[in-house]
Design a protein around this motif. Structure first.
Motif, short mmCIF file in Angstrom:
data_model
loop_
_atom_site.label_atom_id
_atom_site.label_comp_id
_atom_site.label_asym_id
_atom_site.label_seq_id
_atom_site.Cartn_x
_atom_site.Cartn_y
_atom_site.Cartn_z
N SER A 106 0.83 -1.21 0.00
CA SER A 106 0.00 0.00 0.00
C SER A 106 0.86 1.26 0.00
O SER A 106 0.58 2.22 -0.72
CB SER A 106 -0.94 0.00 1.21
OG SER A 106 -1.85 -1.07 1.14
N ARG A 143 -2.38 9.05 3.18
CA ARG A 143 -3.65 8.33 3.10
C ARG A 143 -3.43 6.86 2.71
O ARG A 143 -4.01 5.96 3.31
CB ARG A 143 -4.59 9.00 2.11
CG ARG A 143 -5.20 10.31 2.60
CD ARG A 143 -6.24 10.84 1.62
NE ARG A 143 -6.86 12.05 2.11
CZ ARG A 143 -6.40 13.28 1.93
NH1 ARG A 143 -5.26 13.45 1.25
NH2 ARG A 143 -7.04 14.33 2.42
N ALA A 147 -4.10 3.68 5.08
CA ALA A 147 -4.99 2.61 4.63
C ALA A 147 -4.30 1.25 4.73
O ALA A 147 -4.89 0.26 5.18
CB ALA A 147 -5.44 2.86 3.19
N SER A 149 -1.89 0.52 6.79
CA SER A 149 -1.74 0.22 8.21
C SER A 149 -3.03 -0.34 8.79
O SER A 149 -3.00 -1.26 9.63
CB SER A 149 -1.34 1.49 8.97
OG SER A 149 -0.11 2.00 8.48
N MET A 150 -4.16 0.19 8.34
CA MET A 150 -5.45 -0.32 8.81
C MET A 150 -5.67 -1.76 8.36
O MET A 150 -6.14 -2.61 9.12
CB MET A 150 -6.57 0.58 8.31
CG MET A 150 -6.55 1.98 8.93
SD MET A 150 -7.71 3.12 8.13
CE MET A 150 -9.29 2.39 8.61
N LEU A 151 -5.31 -2.04 7.10
CA LEU A 151 -5.43 -3.41 6.60
C LEU A 151 -4.49 -4.35 7.37
O LEU A 151 -4.86 -5.49 7.67
CB LEU A 151 -5.11 -3.45 5.11
CG LEU A 151 -6.10 -2.77 4.18
CD1 LEU A 151 -5.57 -2.76 2.75
CD2 LEU A 151 -7.45 -3.47 4.22
N ILE A 207 -12.85 -1.58 9.46
CA ILE A 207 -11.50 -1.26 8.98
C ILE A 207 -11.43 -1.29 7.46
O ILE A 207 -10.85 -0.39 6.83
CB ILE A 207 -10.47 -2.24 9.59
CG1 ILE A 207 -10.31 -1.96 11.09
CG2 ILE A 207 -9.12 -2.11 8.88
CD1 ILE A 207 -9.43 -2.95 11.80
N SER A 211 -10.52 1.95 5.24
CA SER A 211 -9.34 1.95 4.37
C SER A 211 -9.73 2.17 2.92
O SER A 211 -9.03 2.85 2.16
CB SER A 211 -8.57 0.64 4.52
OG SER A 211 -9.35 -0.47 4.09
#
Length: 220
Positions: A106, A143, A147, A149-151, A207, A211
């Protein structure tokens, strides 16, 4: 079965693992995106490999590396008194390795999408490569990095195979939500399993939605 302990442990493990994956994945993603050097393609393969290898294989590699008779395991124990096997720290290591490619890929895509002229302008003003990364590239790509990091956090929350190999399934010590689900099903406690599955599903859904929104914003 107490839901609170596995939930707290899962959040702690996933949070620390995501931070570790961030620190180990974002800068290499920028370097591999910006520079060409011998072994670059191999380095990218190594960073992405945990995405396709079975979790149990990753767990075995970690045992070979940090196990009590592993490559660096005895050194860690004799030098720092650290033992990762059958500990929550071992669960963090397993979750970090499994989730690392999500941040790496990402972040790489986010860095590839930013305007290179901003970095070139900073370079002409005498900024070092690391300064450009920290003060120009990372803020512009935040961004996509967030994203990823959230995944990675969602993936770390659901990790099972590698964690089981490295940290085991010890209630109150290394038992995360995914392992608690397994134990509940094995014990025939389907009501308990339903609650655990619902928690994991809701958190993962939120999440993924968040993301996705971040990625849509980053491309516009």
């Amino acid at each position: 079965m107490n839901i609170t302990l596995p939930l707290i442990l899962t959040l702690k493990v996933a949070g620390i693992a995501t931070l570790g994956a961030f620190l180990c994945g974002v800068l290499p993603a920028w370097l591999l995106n910006r520079y060409t050097f011998p072994g670059r393609d191999l380095a990218e393969v190594v960073m992405t490999l945990p995405l396709v290898l079975p979790p149990t294989v990753l767990g075995y590699y970690l045992l070979v590396l940090v196990g009590r008779k592993g490559i660096i395991g005895p050194w860690l124990h004799s030098t720092f008194g650290v033992t990762l096997i059958f500990t929550w720290q071992g669960a963090v290591l397993a979750a970090m390795v499994v989730s690392l490619p999500l941040i790496f890929k990402s972040a790489g895509a986010a860095f590839a999408a930013i305007n290179r002229q901003c970095e070139e302008a900073a370079a002409t003003l005498g900024a070092s490569g690391f300064t450009i990364f920290l003060r120009v590239s990372l803020p512009l790509a935040w961004r996509g990095v967030l994203a990823g990091s959230m995944l990675a956090f969602a993936r770390a929350m659901g990790e099972f195979g590698a964690t089981l190999m490295v940290a085991g399934n010890l209630p109150g010590r290394t038992q995360t939500l995914s392992m608690a689900v397994y134990d509940a099903v094995q014990a025939g406690e389907y009501s308990q399993a339903n609650w655990l599955v619902l928690i994991i599903t809701l958190v993962s859904t939120v999440i993924l939605y968040g993301s996705g929104k971040l990625l849509q914003t980053s491309w516009h």
